[in-house]
Scaffold this motif. Structure first.
Motif, PDB file in Angstrom:
ATOM      1  N   ASP A 160       0.812  -1.213   0.000  1.00 21.91           N
ATOM      2  CA  ASP A 160       0.000   0.000   0.000  1.00 21.91           C
ATOM      3  C   ASP A 160       0.849   1.269   0.000  1.00 21.91           C
ATOM      4  O   ASP A 160       0.621   2.197  -0.761  1.00 21.91           O
ATOM      5  CB  ASP A 160      -0.883   0.022   1.257  1.00 21.91           C
ATOM      6  CG  ASP A 160      -2.216  -0.657   1.004  1.00 21.91           C
ATOM      7  OD1 ASP A 160      -2.635  -0.709  -0.171  1.00 21.91           O
ATOM      8  OD2 ASP A 160      -2.822  -1.136   1.974  1.00 21.91           O
TER       9      ASP A 160
ATOM     10  N   THR B 158      -5.979   2.667   4.636  1.00 22.93           N
ATOM     11  CA  THR B 158      -4.574   2.975   4.369  1.00 22.93           C
ATOM     12  C   THR B 158      -4.372   3.927   3.200  1.00 22.93           C
ATOM     13  O   THR B 158      -3.706   4.967   3.339  1.00 22.93           O
ATOM     14  CB  THR B 158      -3.799   1.671   4.077  1.00 22.93           C
ATOM     15  OG1 THR B 158      -4.356   0.637   4.854  1.00 22.93           O
ATOM     16  CG2 THR B 158      -2.342   1.850   4.388  1.00 22.93           C
TER      17      THR B 158
ATOM     18  N   TRP C 151      -5.682   7.433   3.692  1.00 28.50           N
ATOM     19  CA  TRP C 151      -4.858   8.132   4.677  1.00 28.50           C
ATOM     20  C   TRP C 151      -3.533   8.571   4.057  1.00 28.50           C
ATOM     21  O   TRP C 151      -3.108   9.713   4.225  1.00 28.50           O
ATOM     22  CB  TRP C 151      -4.602   7.217   5.883  1.00 28.50           C
ATOM     23  CG  TRP C 151      -3.792   7.874   6.954  1.00 28.50           C
ATOM     24  CD1 TRP C 151      -2.485   7.658   7.254  1.00 28.50           C
ATOM     25  CD2 TRP C 151      -4.248   8.884   7.849  1.00 28.50           C
ATOM     26  NE1 TRP C 151      -2.077   8.459   8.270  1.00 28.50           N
ATOM     27  CE2 TRP C 151      -3.153   9.236   8.671  1.00 28.50           C
ATOM     28  CE3 TRP C 151      -5.470   9.541   8.042  1.00 28.50           C
ATOM     29  CZ2 TRP C 151      -3.235  10.201   9.659  1.00 28.50           C
ATOM     30  CZ3 TRP C 151      -5.545  10.493   9.042  1.00 28.50           C
ATOM     31  CH2 TRP C 151      -4.444  10.819   9.834  1.00 28.50           C
TER      32      TRP C 151
END
Ligand code: ADP
Ligand code: MG
Lengths: 327, 366
Positions: free
Chosen positions: A148, A261, A264
């Motif tokens: 990610d 994730t 963010w």
């Protein structure tokens, strides 16, 4: 066991010790026998295996759940629904819920569409033995292999309004200066797109596997019945994979509600809360404002919403299956 | 006219030759059965007739049309798949109507045909069910129904009974035979079960290793198998084979196996001359062992002494197992009450009905 113990206890009072001991001994030897049989036949194995699973569920799921619920309704050692009443009037919460719904909707529609199209392309490619179709399918899984954080960083660079390659390429088409992650209109679309990019190979593979579950002989029967390729797709393929697709949609919805994730890393929920989903809000409340009780209340609401959506969906799923309708 | 013929048909898959230079002539209204062990190329042949498989070589005719390049749907055939291949999400009715709808037949006509087929097959109460709500036998009927409604010139069946239990198989055998007479269509039927072939076919094609072994009327194949493979494949229990040597004593040819010497019947005396002192294979069907020689043809019976190893009573008759030379044999007997396991008994072989095979080529010696 408790049932068989009762008469033993009775004898203690009525008959005296000797008889009681005798019965007790047979009880014990019965138990012993049961126990040795239990061990000898390896009857304990399923219990042992299940114990591990039950333990891990309790530790990883039940405990945090209870802890979360408790911390949302206890403040300073007292029971209180203050967190929940605050929630109902918090405009940020309703906004985050709306953003979440938008995110889930566009993400699910988008990833299902892209997964379907890519799976279809690979399937047709393999069917027709087109060169490179094998390589293509392994190439496609690449985003899934990238972490990610790395993926988000790459997209951050690519989406940079001034130096990013996307705007550079768009400039040839006369489109200039799009603020992918910093404009309130575009940011949500951008995080949805990157979210899809990150996980669509999974959908491709699942849908591809679904295509492969359709028995060849059905297509051959349809061939003999005179169905064209397009008709075969609509009358054979789609109905055959409909159940898998429905299930995949449900999983996607449930997963995407909690997606955190990528959003963010790309926007931290900004600009101006434009990409602030419930998951982001929970994080900020808990780790920025250290209001763990309030964060827990949001988390519990999210859980209830996801649960409700799943239940409704499953119900609809069952009904349409009973009717046997198309998709 | 719906005759089917394959001329020099071959099919190769990458490294395997599934079917090798197959020549088959099926007349109009024939019930043709392709039979052979698993993997001998029956399905491949059937699929090639259907158009689901391209021929690697050779020509396929349906009627008088060369169909090598004709699409499956335009070949005027219907196929019943081994797995039935019913559309799982469609009702029985829609399964049968699907092809007709695609052909854009009028609704009324479609309904008539489906109802008629349902009536013939006795599946009228099932029309609104889905395939998974049906038993194996019912699915099989629906699959046949889907073929019938198209009113094709040729029906293709691929082992349609192999998924059914033994009892149902027997009754379906009779029903398919009846259907054949009723529809008056050409049927090409594939099976590995020689009993199905014997009971249903008007013409049998025996295949092995992708090659045609022999074709003909069932009883003709039974009586005059052209090689050892056909002899062993057709008939149940299978023909008994034994290796031995042909000897001449007192001007008569004898077949010697172990200590026993069997005098060959007159009809074979000439043809076996050239095999004297050579190894041949001798074949006897289980029913050609007798407890006592029949009086009128006494000369053509040869006797052997054997020890009974197993008796399998089947009711009307029994199978008696014994060893001759080093080969395990089965005799089919009417009355076995007088014998028990371990007994030494005399058996008489009806020599006129025996077979001799060339050991090298496995061909029948005529
Ligand atoms: N699609 C295929 N690809 C490769 N080999 C095949 C294929 N279909 C059949 N074969 C081979 O061809 C031979 C004949 O197969 P098949 O016609 O199905 O036999 P049968 O129906 O008599 O059991 C077998 O050896 C089989 O493995
Ligand atoms: Mg087969």
């Amino acid at each position: 066991m408790s049932r068989s113990m009762k008469p033993v206890n009775k004898t203690i009072f009525c008959e005296g010790m000797t008889i009681k001991m005798g019965i007790f001994n047979t009880e014990i030897s019965n138990l012993k026998e049961k126990f040795t049989r239990f061990c000898r036949n390896e009857e304990y194995v399923p219990y042992l295996l299940n114990l591990l699973i039950v333990l891990s569920i309790v530790l990883l799921f039940v405990y945090p759940l209870i802890y979360g619920v408790l911390s949302s309704v206890y403040s300073k050692g007292e029971f209180s629904v203050a967190n929940y009443s605050r929630l109902l009037t918090d405009r940020n919460f309703w906004h985050a819920l709306w953003v979440t719904v938008l995110y889930v909707f566009f993400y699910t529609v988008g990833i299902m569409f892209i997964g379907f199209v890519t799976a279809l392309a690979i399937d047709v490619g393999e069917e027709r033995k087109l060169p490179g179709s094998k390589i293509l399918s392994s190439f496609l899984t690449l985003p899934y292999a990238i972490p990610d954080v790395v993926g988000s960083l790459v997209w951050l660079w690519m989406m940079n309004p001034r130096h990013g390659i996307i705007n550079y390429l768009l400039s040839f088409l006369g489109i200039e200066g799009l603020k992918w992650l910093t404009s309130g209109d575009l940011a949500l679309i951008s995080v949805v797109l990157v979210g899809i990019w990150r996980l669509f190979p999974m959908h491709t593979l699942i849908i591809l596997a679904a295509f492969k579950t359709v028995p060849r002989s059905l297509y051959e029967a349809a061939d003999l019945d005179g169905a064209s390729t397009l008709q075969q797709f609509f009358y054979i393929t789609l109905p055959s994979i409909a159940n898998i697709m429905k299930f995949l949609v449900l999983l996607t919805v449930v997963w995407s509600f909690k997606r955190f994730t990528i959003i963010w890393l790309l926007t931290r929920g900004g600009p101006m809360h434009a990409t602030e989903t419930l998951a982001i809000m929970i994080y900020t409340e808990a780790f920025k404002f250290f209001d763990r009780g309030y964060a827990s209340a949001i988390a519990v609401s999210l859980l209830i919403i996801v649960g409700a959506v799943s239940v409704l969906y499953m119900k609809f799923f069952k009904e349409s299956e009973a009717e046997g309708g198309l998709l | 006219m719906a005759n089917v013929s394959l001329k020099g048909f071959s099919k190769k898959f990458k490294n395997t030759v599934a079917v090798d230079n197959l020549n088959i002539e099926i007349e109009d209204k024939d019930f043709a059965v392709l039979v052979g062990p698993s993997g001998c190329g029956k399905t491949t042949t059937l699929r090639a007739i259907a158009g689901l498989e391209q021929a690697s070589a050779g020509e396929i005719y349906i009627g008088d049309t060369l169909v090598n390049d004709v699409l499956p749907k335009d070949r005027d055939i219907a196929m019943v798949f081994q797995s039935y291949a019913l559309y799982p999400h469609m009702t029985v009715y829609d399964n049968m109507a699907f092809g007709l709808k695609l052909k854009k037949l009028p609704k009324q006509e479609i309904d008539n045909r489906v109802q008629e087929a349902a009536k013939i097959l006795d599946i009228e109460p099932l029309l609104q069910r889905k395939p998974k709500q049906l038993s194996g036998g019912q699915r099989q009927r629906v699959a046949v129904g889907r073929a019938i409604v198209r009113k094709p010139k040729v029906f293709l069946f691929d082992e349609p009974l192999s998924n059914l239990d033994a009892k149902l198989r027997v009754s379906m055998r009779a029903e398919i035979s009846k259907l054949h007479q009723r529809l008056g269509a050409t049927i090409v039927y594939v099976t590995h079960d020689q009993i199905e072939a014997m009971t249903m076919a008007t013409k049998i094609f025996v295949m092995n290793h992708g090659k045609l072994q022999q074709s003909g009327h069932p009883l003709e194949l039974y009586r005059n198998p052209s090689n050892k493979f056909v002899a062993g494949f057709i008939g149940s229990p299978a023909m008994n084979f034994m290796d031995g040597i042909l000897k001449k004593e007192n001007g008569r040819i004898l077949f010697q196996i172990g200590d026993s010497k069997l005098e060959v019947t007159d009809s074979f005396q000439d043809s076996l001359q050239q095999y004297l002192d050579k190894d041949v294979i001798f074949g006897v069907r289980p029913e050609d062992f007798h407890i006592r020689p029949l009086h009128d043809e006494e000369t053509s019976f040869a006797s052997i002494k054997v020890q009974v190893e197993v008796i399998e009573p089947l009711g009307e008759e029994s199978y008696v197992h014994f060893v001759l030379g080093s080969e395990a044999m089965i005799a089919r007997m009417r009355s076995t009450e007088f014998m028990k396991v371990g007994d030494e008994i005399s058996l008489y072989i009806d020599m006129a009905k025996t077979h001799f095979f060339d050991k090298k080529s496995s061909l029948t010696i005529m």
